[in-house]
Design a protein around this motif. Structure first.
Motif, short mmCIF file in Angstrom:
data_model
loop_
_atom_site.label_atom_id
_atom_site.label_comp_id
_atom_site.label_asym_id
_atom_site.label_seq_id
_atom_site.Cartn_x
_atom_site.Cartn_y
_atom_site.Cartn_z
N PHE A 67 0.83 -1.20 0.00
CA PHE A 67 0.00 0.00 0.00
C PHE A 67 0.87 1.26 0.00
N LEU A 68 1.89 1.29 0.86
CA LEU A 68 2.79 2.45 0.89
C LEU A 68 3.55 2.61 -0.42
N ILE A 71 1.27 4.11 -2.96
CA ILE A 71 1.08 5.54 -2.70
C ILE A 71 2.30 6.35 -3.14
N ALA A 74 2.23 6.43 -6.91
CA ALA A 74 1.13 7.27 -7.40
C ALA A 74 1.44 8.75 -7.19
N ALA A 75 2.11 9.09 -6.09
CA ALA A 75 2.44 10.48 -5.80
C ALA A 75 3.67 10.97 -6.58
#
Length: 153
Positions: A67-68, A71, A74-75
C-alpha cells in the motif's frame, strides 16, 4: 552522420498511470489477495500459533508495504530514478520469498490439522492457502516485470 542506436530510457509511472503500466497494475490484486489471506487466517483458530504468526506477519507486512509503495508511486515520489526501479524489484522479490514460505507453512498446518478442525475452519484454511499461493504468483509476476523494467532503465 552516424545513426544513433540509443534506446529510449524506461520511466517509472506516477499518478493514475500505475493502474495501466505493466508491473504496477498488480498492486491492487496483490492488496486484495494479501488482505484475504490476512482476514482468513485471522478468522480461524489453529493449535500451533507460531507458524500462523509468521503467516500473519507476512500478510500484514506485505499488505502495508505494498500500500505504501503504491502511494509513493502514485504520488511520484520516485522521481523517475533507477534506484527506485531496483528497490521495486528487491521488495517484490522479498515478498515472493516471504509469501512462498508462509503459504507452505499454512498448507502444512492445514494438512496436519484437517482431522482436528471443524469442517468450516478447514474450508477457511484451505481458502487462505489458495489465496497465499495466488499472492505469491502475483508478487512473482510483478518481480519479473520489475526486473525487466529495471534492466531497461
Amino acid at each position: 552522420m552516424a545513426a544513433t542506436t540509443a534506446q529510449p530510457m524506461a520511466s517509472l509511472p506516477s499518478g493514475l498511470e500505475i493502474c495501466t503500466s505493466a508491473p504496477d497494475i498488480f498492486y491492487l490484486p496483490e492488496l486484495v489477495f494479501g488482505g484475504l489471506v490476512w482476514i482468513l487466517v485471522a478468522s480461524t483458530h489453529v493449535t500451533p500459533p507460531n507458524p500462523l504468526g509468521w503467516v500473519m506477519f507476512v500478510s500484514v507486512f506485505c499488505f502495508v508495504l505494498t500500500f505504501l509503495w503504491m502511494i509513493i508511486f502514485a504520488a511520484g515520489g520516485h522521481k523517475n530514478s533507477s534506484g527506485w526501479a531496483a528497490a521495486d524489484f528487491a521488495y517484490h522479490f522479498l515478498a515472493v520469498i516471504f509469501y512462498l514460505s508462509a503459504g507452505v507453512d499454512l498448507a502444512y498446518i492445514t494438512f496436519r490439522a484437517k482431522t482436528d478442525l471443524q469442517f468450516r475452519y478447514y474450508q477457511i484454511d484451505i481458502a487462505a492457502v489458495v489465496f497465499a499461493f495466488v499472492s505469491t504468483l502475483l508478487y512473482f509476476i510483478h518481480a519479473i516485470l520489475s526486473i525487466v523494467r529495471w534492466k531497461n532503465f
